[in-house]
Structures are given as structure tokens and as C-alpha cells.
Design a protein around this motif. Sequence first.
Motif, PDB file in Angstrom:
ATOM      1  N   PHE A 168      70.790 -69.062  15.723  1.00  0.00           N
ATOM      2  CA  PHE A 168      70.902 -67.956  14.771  1.00  0.00           C
ATOM      3  C   PHE A 168      70.502 -66.645  15.445  1.00  0.00           C
ATOM      4  CE2 PHE A 168      69.401 -65.210  11.304  1.00  0.00           C
ATOM      5  CZ  PHE A 168      70.526 -65.224  10.485  1.00  0.00           C
ATOM      6  N   LYS A 169      69.426 -66.651  16.195  1.00  0.00           N
ATOM      7  CA  LYS A 169      68.997 -65.437  16.893  1.00  0.00           C
ATOM      8  C   LYS A 169      70.035 -65.005  17.926  1.00  0.00           C
ATOM      9  CE  LYS A 169      64.948 -66.691  18.342  1.00  0.00           C
ATOM     10  NZ  LYS A 169      63.645 -66.543  19.024  1.00  0.00           N
ATOM     11  N   GLU A 170      70.639 -65.971  18.600  1.00  0.00           N
ATOM     12  CA  GLU A 170      71.690 -65.632  19.569  1.00  0.00           C
ATOM     13  C   GLU A 170      72.854 -64.948  18.862  1.00  0.00           C
ATOM     14  OE1 GLU A 170      74.696 -67.911  22.705  1.00  0.00           O
ATOM     15  OE2 GLU A 170      72.900 -68.933  21.987  1.00  0.00           O
ATOM     16  N   TYR A 171      73.170 -65.414  17.666  1.00  0.00           N
ATOM     17  CA  TYR A 171      74.249 -64.795  16.890  1.00  0.00           C
ATOM     18  C   TYR A 171      73.875 -63.371  16.498  1.00  0.00           C
ATOM     19  CZ  TYR A 171      78.391 -64.836  13.951  1.00  0.00           C
ATOM     20  OH  TYR A 171      79.629 -64.560  13.427  1.00  0.00           O
ATOM     21  N   LEU A 181      59.386 -82.434  -0.756  1.00  0.00           N
ATOM     22  CA  LEU A 181      60.448 -83.337  -0.332  1.00  0.00           C
ATOM     23  C   LEU A 181      61.646 -82.560   0.201  1.00  0.00           C
ATOM     24  CD1 LEU A 181      61.188 -86.436  -0.388  1.00  0.00           C
ATOM     25  CD2 LEU A 181      62.353 -85.964  -2.534  1.00  0.00           C
ATOM     26  N   CYS A 182      61.944 -81.429  -0.429  1.00  0.00           N
ATOM     27  CA  CYS A 182      63.130 -80.647  -0.076  1.00  0.00           C
ATOM     28  C   CYS A 182      62.912 -79.715   1.116  1.00  0.00           C
ATOM     29  CB  CYS A 182      63.595 -79.822  -1.277  1.00  0.00           C
ATOM     30  SG  CYS A 182      64.204 -80.806  -2.662  1.00  0.00           S
ATOM     31  N   THR A 183      61.659 -79.443   1.471  1.00  0.00           N
ATOM     32  CA  THR A 183      61.406 -78.459   2.528  1.00  0.00           C
ATOM     33  C   THR A 183      60.579 -79.033   3.669  1.00  0.00           C
ATOM     34  OG1 THR A 183      59.493 -77.577   1.314  1.00  0.00           O
ATOM     35  CG2 THR A 183      61.616 -76.494   0.972  1.00  0.00           C
ATOM     36  N   SER A 184      59.288 -79.238   3.439  1.00  0.00           N
ATOM     37  CA  SER A 184      58.425 -79.591   4.567  1.00  0.00           C
ATOM     38  C   SER A 184      58.681 -80.998   5.090  1.00  0.00           C
ATOM     39  CB  SER A 184      56.949 -79.424   4.199  1.00  0.00           C
ATOM     40  OG  SER A 184      56.554 -80.336   3.211  1.00  0.00           O
ATOM     41  N   ASP A 185      59.107 -81.928   4.226  1.00  0.00           N
ATOM     42  CA  ASP A 185      59.408 -83.271   4.722  1.00  0.00           C
ATOM     43  C   ASP A 185      60.479 -83.210   5.810  1.00  0.00           C
ATOM     44  OD1 ASP A 185      57.581 -84.367   3.030  1.00  0.00           O
ATOM     45  OD2 ASP A 185      58.954 -85.755   2.050  1.00  0.00           O
ATOM     46  N   HIS A 186      61.495 -82.389   5.569  1.00  0.00           N
ATOM     47  CA  HIS A 186      62.546 -82.258   6.582  1.00  0.00           C
ATOM     48  C   HIS A 186      62.077 -81.421   7.765  1.00  0.00           C
ATOM     49  CE1 HIS A 186      66.494 -82.052   8.386  1.00  0.00           C
ATOM     50  NE2 HIS A 186      66.349 -80.745   8.487  1.00  0.00           N
ATOM     51  N   ALA A 187      61.460 -80.291   7.492  1.00  0.00           N
ATOM     52  CA  ALA A 187      61.054 -79.398   8.584  1.00  0.00           C
ATOM     53  C   ALA A 187      60.102 -80.077   9.552  1.00  0.00           C
ATOM     54  CB  ALA A 187      60.412 -78.138   8.002  1.00  0.00           C
ATOM     55  N   MET A 188      59.157 -80.847   9.033  1.00  0.00           N
ATOM     56  CA  MET A 188      58.158 -81.475   9.901  1.00  0.00           C
ATOM     57  C   MET A 188      58.729 -82.677  10.661  1.00  0.00           C
ATOM     58  SD  MET A 188      55.871 -79.290   9.294  1.00  0.00           S
ATOM     59  CE  MET A 188      54.580 -79.911  10.367  1.00  0.00           C
ATOM     60  N   ASN A 189      59.813 -83.259  10.143  1.00  0.00           N
ATOM     61  CA  ASN A 189      60.444 -84.402  10.813  1.00  0.00           C
ATOM     62  C   ASN A 189      61.676 -84.015  11.615  1.00  0.00           C
ATOM     63  OD1 ASN A 189      59.008 -87.015   9.962  1.00  0.00           O
ATOM     64  ND2 ASN A 189      59.227 -85.945   8.028  1.00  0.00           N
ATOM     65  N   ALA A 190      62.017 -82.743  11.607  1.00  0.00           N
ATOM     66  CA  ALA A 190      63.215 -82.282  12.326  1.00  0.00           C
ATOM     67  C   ALA A 190      62.919 -80.973  13.044  1.00  0.00           C
ATOM     68  CB  ALA A 190      64.379 -82.127  11.356  1.00  0.00           C
ATOM     69  N   ILE A 191      61.805 -80.950  13.765  1.00  0.00           N
ATOM     70  CA  ILE A 191      61.409 -79.732  14.477  1.00  0.00           C
ATOM     71  C   ILE A 191      62.465 -79.352  15.509  1.00  0.00           C
ATOM     72  CG2 ILE A 191      59.685 -78.741  16.041  1.00  0.00           C
ATOM     73  CD1 ILE A 191      57.603 -80.532  14.606  1.00  0.00           C
ATOM     74  N   ASP A 192      63.041 -80.353  16.170  1.00  0.00           N
ATOM     75  CA  ASP A 192      64.073 -80.062  17.171  1.00  0.00           C
ATOM     76  C   ASP A 192      65.283 -79.405  16.533  1.00  0.00           C
ATOM     77  OD1 ASP A 192      64.736 -82.390  15.774  1.00  0.00           O
ATOM     78  OD2 ASP A 192      65.754 -83.317  17.498  1.00  0.00           O
ATOM     79  N   GLU A 193      65.688 -79.878  15.353  1.00  0.00           N
ATOM     80  CA  GLU A 193      66.848 -79.305  14.671  1.00  0.00           C
ATOM     81  C   GLU A 193      66.578 -77.875  14.228  1.00  0.00           C
ATOM     82  OE1 GLU A 193      69.847 -80.135  10.904  1.00  0.00           O
ATOM     83  OE2 GLU A 193      67.919 -81.160  10.971  1.00  0.00           O
ATOM     84  N   MET A 194      65.413 -77.651  13.609  1.00  0.00           N
ATOM     85  CA  MET A 194      65.108 -76.310  13.128  1.00  0.00           C
ATOM     86  C   MET A 194      64.907 -75.337  14.284  1.00  0.00           C
ATOM     87  SD  MET A 194      65.561 -76.973  10.062  1.00  0.00           S
ATOM     88  CE  MET A 194      65.465 -75.236   9.630  1.00  0.00           C
ATOM     89  N   SER A 195      64.369 -75.827  15.396  1.00  0.00           N
ATOM     90  CA  SER A 195      64.214 -74.975  16.581  1.00  0.00           C
ATOM     91  C   SER A 195      65.577 -74.570  17.133  1.00  0.00           C
ATOM     92  CB  SER A 195      63.408 -75.707  17.661  1.00  0.00           C
ATOM     93  OG  SER A 195      62.090 -75.974  17.235  1.00  0.00           O
ATOM     94  N   ALA A 196      66.492 -75.528  17.207  1.00  0.00           N
ATOM     95  CA  ALA A 196      67.830 -75.239  17.717  1.00  0.00           C
ATOM     96  C   ALA A 196      68.582 -74.305  16.780  1.00  0.00           C
ATOM     97  CB  ALA A 196      68.614 -76.540  17.910  1.00  0.00           C
ATOM     98  N   LEU A 197      68.424 -74.536  15.486  1.00  0.00           N
ATOM     99  CA  LEU A 197      69.094 -73.671  14.510  1.00  0.00           C
ATOM    100  C   LEU A 197      68.575 -72.242  14.632  1.00  0.00           C
ATOM    101  CD1 LEU A 197      71.182 -74.118  12.171  1.00  0.00           C
ATOM    102  CD2 LEU A 197      69.225 -74.137  10.621  1.00  0.00           C
ATOM    103  N   ASN A 198      67.269 -72.095  14.798  1.00  0.00           N
ATOM    104  CA  ASN A 198      66.674 -70.766  14.963  1.00  0.00           C
ATOM    105  C   ASN A 198      67.164 -70.091  16.236  1.00  0.00           C
ATOM    106  OD1 ASN A 198      64.787 -68.560  14.495  1.00  0.00           O
ATOM    107  ND2 ASN A 198      63.499 -69.488  16.071  1.00  0.00           N
TER     108      ASN A 198
END
Length: 307
Positions: A281-284, A261-278
Amino acid sequence: MRILVYGAGVLGGNLASNLYRQGKDVTLLARGKWYEEIKRNGLSIHHYFGRKTNVKIPVIDGLRSDDRYDVIFVVVRYTQIDSVVQPLKDNASRNIVFVGNNLKTDELTSALSEKTVLFAFAMSAGHREKSYIRSVSLNKITVGNTKGTPLQENFVRNVFSGTNFKVVYESNMADWLLCHAASVIPIAFACYYANGDIKKLKRDKAYINRIMDATIAAYTVLEDNGHEIMPDSDKDFRNPKFKKKYTPFYQFIFATKLGKLCTSDHAMNAIDEMSALNRDFKEYIRKYGDIPKPWTELERDTNGYLE
């Protein structure tokens, strides 16, 4: 004190519901069918530990320039942050708190320079169903200012006074959020590596070590270039015993429904968010040199999920 929670997903819904049920004057901003659902039937949350709550919370579907609140908690996905800046600029309210993953602290503080801008992370997780939120909430929030801006601890304490929220005030939220990204993005990589079935990883100590290697490599770059490693429990990341300390944590989140519930539920439903965050972060990190190899190798094994 009038409070607006701008965004009615898992984090925003839990924050608004918890504050409202504890006597605060809270309005929730939602959109589309979700706005209609809350307006008609109330905000329903099915809590992981068995409770179900429903509150007939005041709800709006837009922020007018003359709406005035003592504080606005902005709780939208990382990919939606840019779209809310202009409505916040145009609004008369003075105190803004961005809640959630955020690597744009300097940019937002500058864009809203006439307001008091704070940042926060609330300990909630889960996903939204058609008519309710399925989640776990620990009623804990870390909130504060960025370096070089005035402390607002008394104001924050006043916002949460009379509630059972555990409030941790932090005067360096930019580094706090950077370090959070350094630890949470590799966990998202793991979810994609396992195609969402993270139970596959609970006994895979080699892969768990790779997750920690990526975080440690990112921490090293950050600390070597003047950033504070946070929270305090991670400051010993260079100690060989650091991995041993955290291995049970990763095994727990990979083995349990709560971890899912705390990890994969969010990651699998927010691929766009995690992709943008990654990406951000790499740009930083690129400001300081190449992306560490443990990070790029973990990123490579994500089965094409990243956008």
C-alpha cells in the motif's frame, strides 16, 4: 455449475461450507494436515453465534491442469497469491475470482490475461484451530471486475443463485480494495499497538482519532489522484463529522468479543500478511508523493510487530 474454492482458511472454509450446504457443487482445496483433517472428519465450523456445522465436502490437495471448474474462488493469504498464479495458468478453467485483501489487481489480470479474472471480498472473520474454524460469517460478498474489463454481473449472480448470500456487484474492485486497505491496515496497527489486547483502546478516543486520521490521509491521496473512494458511506471523509460518525464503530470493535474475532484474531495470526499489505500500500501511495504523516506515525507505534 462446478465450483472450486482454492484455500481452506477462514474465508475459504466459510465460503465453501455455505455454498455446499446450500446445494452447490463445491470442491475445496486444502493442504497438509488440514487437508487430511477435512478428508477424514469433514469441514467443521464453530460459528460465533452458537451454531456448529460439519460438512463432508469433497476435498483435494492440488490442482491438476486438466481439472475443469466453471469458477475457481482463490482464497489464500495475500502473501501466497503469487504462488498460485502458475497453477491457475496451467489449469483449463476460465473464470477466476480472487477473494480477500489484494493490491495486485492489475498484475493478476495481466498474468492471467487468457482468463476472466474477478476480485471479491467476503464478510467473514475468525481463526483456525487444529480441527475446526472458529468464525463469524455474514453471508455477504462484494465481487466484480476492474475498470476497463467486461462486466460479469450475470455470471456472478448465476454462481450465487439459490443461496442466501447477499451479493454486491462492483465494477471498480481495484479502487474498492485500495480503500479497504486504507481502512483495515490502521486497525491492524491498533492491534499491534495494544499487543492484541484491543479492549485497552475502547475508551482511548485520542488513539481512535489517530486511526481515522491515517485512513483520512490515505483517502485524500487516493481521491486527489483520481481514485474513487468506496464504499459510498466513506465518500464524505472530508466532512468534519466523518470522525464522529465512525467513533462508535471503533469503540464497538475494540470493546467486544465479536470485534476481537474480526480484527485482532486475524491481525495477530497474520502479521506477515498485514506487513506485506502495508508495504505494498505504501509503495502504491509513493507514486503520488510522500506517505502521509498520520500513517507513518501510527505505523511507528506498532511495537515491532511489522515485518
